[in-house]
Design a protein around this motif. Structure first.
Motif, PDB file in Angstrom:
ATOM      1  N   LEU A  46       1.053  -1.361  -0.060  1.00 39.71           N
ATOM      2  CA  LEU A  46       0.102   0.075   0.059  1.00 39.71           C
ATOM      3  C   LEU A  46       0.957   1.329   0.047  1.00 39.71           C
ATOM      4  O   LEU A  46       0.357   2.382  -0.765  1.00 39.71           O
ATOM      5  CB  LEU A  46      -0.943   0.059   1.191  1.00 39.71           C
ATOM      6  N   LEU A  47       1.957   1.191   0.619  1.00 39.94           N
ATOM      7  CA  LEU A  47       2.761   2.361   0.838  1.00 39.94           C
ATOM      8  C   LEU A  47       3.368   2.812  -0.451  1.00 39.94           C
ATOM      9  O   LEU A  47       3.422   3.962  -0.908  1.00 39.94           O
ATOM     10  CB  LEU A  47       3.818   2.126   1.893  1.00 39.94           C
ATOM     11  N   ALA A  48       3.941   1.796  -1.313  1.00 36.56           N
ATOM     12  CA  ALA A  48       4.366   1.824  -2.569  1.00 36.56           C
ATOM     13  C   ALA A  48       3.383   2.157  -3.423  1.00 36.56           C
ATOM     14  O   ALA A  48       3.822   3.066  -4.491  1.00 36.56           O
ATOM     15  CB  ALA A  48       5.024   0.516  -3.125  1.00 36.56           C
ATOM     16  N   SER A  49       2.192   1.812  -3.241  1.00 36.32           N
ATOM     17  CA  SER A  49       1.087   2.476  -4.463  1.00 36.32           C
ATOM     18  C   SER A  49       0.964   3.843  -3.991  1.00 36.32           C
ATOM     19  O   SER A  49       0.692   4.546  -4.909  1.00 36.32           O
ATOM     20  CB  SER A  49      -0.148   1.658  -4.010  1.00 36.32           C
ATOM     21  N   ILE A  50       0.786   4.132  -2.748  1.00 33.95           N
ATOM     22  CA  ILE A  50       0.581   5.635  -2.758  1.00 33.95           C
ATOM     23  C   ILE A  50       1.606   6.518  -3.266  1.00 33.95           C
ATOM     24  O   ILE A  50       1.754   7.602  -3.997  1.00 33.95           O
ATOM     25  CB  ILE A  50       0.407   5.975  -1.040  1.00 33.95           C
ATOM     26  N   LEU A  51       2.891   6.177  -3.086  1.00 36.05           N
ATOM     27  CA  LEU A  51       4.299   6.872  -3.501  1.00 36.05           C
ATOM     28  C   LEU A  51       4.192   6.854  -4.786  1.00 36.05           C
ATOM     29  O   LEU A  51       4.540   7.815  -5.563  1.00 36.05           O
ATOM     30  CB  LEU A  51       5.272   6.200  -2.951  1.00 36.05           C
ATOM     31  N   SER A  52       3.662   5.720  -5.604  1.00 35.21           N
ATOM     32  CA  SER A  52       3.623   5.693  -7.094  1.00 35.21           C
ATOM     33  C   SER A  52       2.551   6.698  -7.720  1.00 35.21           C
ATOM     34  O   SER A  52       3.160   7.526  -8.643  1.00 35.21           O
ATOM     35  CB  SER A  52       3.194   4.192  -7.547  1.00 35.21           C
ATOM     36  N   ASP A  53       1.325   6.626  -7.202  1.00 40.35           N
ATOM     37  CA  ASP A  53       0.510   7.166  -7.674  1.00 40.35           C
ATOM     38  C   ASP A  53       0.384   8.566  -7.631  1.00 40.35           C
ATOM     39  O   ASP A  53      -0.097   9.529  -8.356  1.00 40.35           O
ATOM     40  CB  ASP A  53      -0.879   6.866  -6.927  1.00 40.35           C
ATOM     41  N   THR A  54       0.831   9.156  -6.234  1.00 34.26           N
ATOM     42  CA  THR A  54       1.235  10.519  -6.096  1.00 34.26           C
ATOM     43  C   THR A  54       2.449  11.199  -6.510  1.00 34.26           C
ATOM     44  O   THR A  54       2.877  12.102  -6.179  1.00 34.26           O
ATOM     45  CB  THR A  54       1.258  10.651  -4.579  1.00 34.26           C
ATOM     46  N   VAL A  55       3.208  10.211  -7.219  1.00 29.49           N
ATOM     47  CA  VAL A  55       4.696  10.672  -7.606  1.00 29.49           C
ATOM     48  C   VAL A  55       5.279  11.204  -6.546  1.00 29.49           C
ATOM     49  O   VAL A  55       5.969  12.350  -6.408  1.00 29.49           O
ATOM     50  CB  VAL A  55       4.359  11.718  -8.837  1.00 29.49           C
ATOM     51  N   ILE A  56       5.451  10.280  -5.140  1.00 29.35           N
ATOM     52  CA  ILE A  56       6.135  10.933  -4.146  1.00 29.35           C
ATOM     53  C   ILE A  56       5.422  12.181  -3.552  1.00 29.35           C
ATOM     54  O   ILE A  56       6.349  13.285  -3.125  1.00 29.35           O
ATOM     55  CB  ILE A  56       7.611  10.973  -4.052  1.00 29.35           C
ATOM     56  N   ILE A 113      11.723   7.461  -4.353  1.00 29.95           N
ATOM     57  CA  ILE A 113      12.651   7.334  -5.272  1.00 29.95           C
ATOM     58  C   ILE A 113      13.058   5.892  -5.855  1.00 29.95           C
ATOM     59  O   ILE A 113      13.041   5.776  -6.814  1.00 29.95           O
ATOM     60  CB  ILE A 113      13.836   8.065  -4.804  1.00 29.95           C
ATOM     61  N   GLU A 114      13.165   4.835  -4.726  1.00 30.46           N
ATOM     62  CA  GLU A 114      13.429   3.780  -5.182  1.00 30.46           C
ATOM     63  C   GLU A 114      12.353   3.050  -6.069  1.00 30.46           C
ATOM     64  O   GLU A 114      12.660   2.404  -7.002  1.00 30.46           O
ATOM     65  CB  GLU A 114      13.626   2.889  -3.908  1.00 30.46           C
ATOM     66  N   VAL A 115      11.104   3.379  -5.720  1.00 32.24           N
ATOM     67  CA  VAL A 115      10.197   2.893  -6.470  1.00 32.24           C
ATOM     68  C   VAL A 115       9.987   3.394  -7.905  1.00 32.24           C
ATOM     69  O   VAL A 115       9.968   2.787  -8.914  1.00 32.24           O
ATOM     70  CB  VAL A 115       8.732   3.065  -5.712  1.00 32.24           C
ATOM     71  N   LYS A 116      10.001   4.832  -7.760  1.00 32.06           N
ATOM     72  CA  LYS A 116       9.805   5.431  -9.149  1.00 32.06           C
ATOM     73  C   LYS A 116      10.898   5.480 -10.016  1.00 32.06           C
ATOM     74  O   LYS A 116      11.019   5.448 -11.374  1.00 32.06           O
ATOM     75  CB  LYS A 116       9.640   6.824  -8.749  1.00 32.06           C
ATOM     76  N   ALA A 117      12.083   4.931  -9.430  1.00 35.04           N
ATOM     77  CA  ALA A 117      13.338   4.695 -10.108  1.00 35.04           C
ATOM     78  C   ALA A 117      13.328   3.775 -11.238  1.00 35.04           C
ATOM     79  O   ALA A 117      13.867   3.675 -12.310  1.00 35.04           O
ATOM     80  CB  ALA A 117      14.677   4.659  -9.463  1.00 35.04           C
ATOM     81  N   LYS A 118      12.477   2.792 -11.130  1.00 32.73           N
ATOM     82  CA  LYS A 118      12.263   1.585 -11.783  1.00 32.73           C
ATOM     83  C   LYS A 118      11.760   1.698 -13.308  1.00 32.73           C
ATOM     84  O   LYS A 118      12.015   1.227 -14.157  1.00 32.73           O
ATOM     85  CB  LYS A 118      11.348   0.322 -11.079  1.00 32.73           C
ATOM     86  N   LEU A 119      10.745   2.810 -13.336  1.00 35.10           N
ATOM     87  CA  LEU A 119      10.236   3.381 -14.653  1.00 35.10           C
ATOM     88  C   LEU A 119      11.122   4.334 -15.323  1.00 35.10           C
ATOM     89  O   LEU A 119      11.037   4.626 -16.058  1.00 35.10           O
ATOM     90  CB  LEU A 119       8.886   3.613 -14.662  1.00 35.10           C
ATOM     91  N   SER A 120      12.164   4.748 -14.518  1.00 34.07           N
ATOM     92  CA  SER A 120      13.218   5.602 -14.897  1.00 34.07           C
ATOM     93  C   SER A 120      14.422   5.193 -15.554  1.00 34.07           C
ATOM     94  O   SER A 120      15.150   5.814 -16.087  1.00 34.07           O
ATOM     95  CB  SER A 120      13.526   6.768 -13.876  1.00 34.07           C
TER      96      SER A 120
END
Ligand code: MG
Ligand code: MG
Ligand code: MG
Length: 318
Positions: free
Chosen positions: A150-160, A191-198
């Motif tokens: 759930l935490l990862a989802s929130i950080l993903s959807d809200t772009v941190i 950042i670790e999560v969002k970095a995967k699509l970066s």
């Protein structure tokens, strides 16, 4: 049919996949405890409508979950929807399924039901935020690894928390979840999560350009506008020359007046606009800045639709 299939939207993102897993768990807990707000008499199973992206795969692996099975047909099935309520985004033949619940955070879509159902939609940044509320409200404790999803989802959807869709509730819930998971630095994890699509290191240059690219007719001139959103522009530093050369090739082959390519930096909240044009003065007029070589830095510019296309159209109109 003794199962409830819990499913997010087509072209699944992290929220759609993780919320399906977590809501399926919650439904099964409700079944055991004889939940007072919804009668659950079937086993709930999470499914997805297509391959998860690199970010989602990372999140599932990190918290020890396998990728849910892919299913695209809704006819004759009992289903619970997460992260959408629009038919076009849902299972095929969703009209021929029985929808028993919807948990979402978007505008209300167009699915209809003959009977009252559990329908929980908050105007927040993420479905995961709504799910946390449902756990709390019904007294079900959230397993640590699911709190991670759930935490990862929130950080993903809200772009941190940088997206305009972010609410105080998302931030509050994220802090609570981070405590459960044992994550101290939420931004660092984001950042670790969002970095995967970066990570564009393994991508072909054409795929980098075409991942999100659109053509426009601006006062009779053909203009292309592409965008790639990165956690940090240094991730693409080694590929700039290659991208520029490919854009040049596209420009001459496609008879463009201009191609602009947005290299958007999520953390710095701005865009380095790569420009190839017959007339630099039009671009300079659009953004009120001189081109510095092949590109121009536009502070606070992150949206093509809202901040790049309109000024370009205006400048081309004269
Ligand atoms: Mg989504
Ligand atoms: Mg979502
Ligand atoms: Mg999304």
């Amino acid at each position: 049919m003794d199962k409830v299939y819990v499913v997010g939207h087509k072209n699944p993102d992290t929220d759609s996949v993780c919320s399906a897993i977590v809501f399926a768990y919650l439904l099964n807990e409700w079944k055991k405890m004889d939940c007072k707000i919804m009668k659950v008499d079937k086993e709930a199973v999470p499914i997805i409508q297509g391959e998860p992206n690199a970010e989602t795969k990372f999140v599932l692996e990190k918290f020890g979950f396998s990728v849910p099975e892919i299913m695209t047909e809704g006819e004759g099935k009992t289903v619970a929807l997460v992260d959408h309520s629009d038919k076009v985004q849902s299972l095929d033949n969703i009209d021929k399924s029985e929808i028993v619940a919807v948990v979402d955070h978007h505008k209300i879509g167009d699915v209809v039901t003959p009977n009252p159902i559990l329908f929980v939609n908050f105007p927040v940044g993420c479905t995961a935020t709504v799910l946390k509320f449902l756990f709390d409200k019904t007294g079900v404790s959230l397993p640590q690894n699911m709190a991670g999803l759930l935490l990862a989802s929130i950080l993903s959807d809200t772009v941190i928390f940088k997206s305009a869709t972010t609410t105080d509730m998302d931030k509050m819930v994220a802090e609570e979840l981070a405590k459960v998971v044992g994550i101290e630095d939420i931004t660092k994890f984001g950042i670790e999560v969002k970095a995967k699509l970066s990570d564009v290191s393994g991508m072909a240059v054409k795929d980098i350009i075409m991942r999100d690219y659109k053509d426009y007719n601006m006062s009779g001139k053909k203009v292309g506008v592409g965008q790639i959103e990165l956690i940090d522009l240094s991730l693409i530093e080694g590929r700039r020359e290659e991208i520029y050369n490919e854009l040049q090739k596209m420009k001459s082959e496609g008879a463009y007046h201009s191609i602009v390519f947005m290299l958007t930096d999520i953390m710095k909240e701005g865009t380095d606009l790569m420009v190839i044009t017959d007339d630099p003065s039009v671009i300079e007029k659009a953004f009120g800045k001189k081109l510095e070589g092949k590109s121009v830095w536009l502070d606070k510019v992150m949206s093509r639709k809202k901040q790049v296309v309109p000024p370009l159209e205006k400048a081309f109109a004269g």
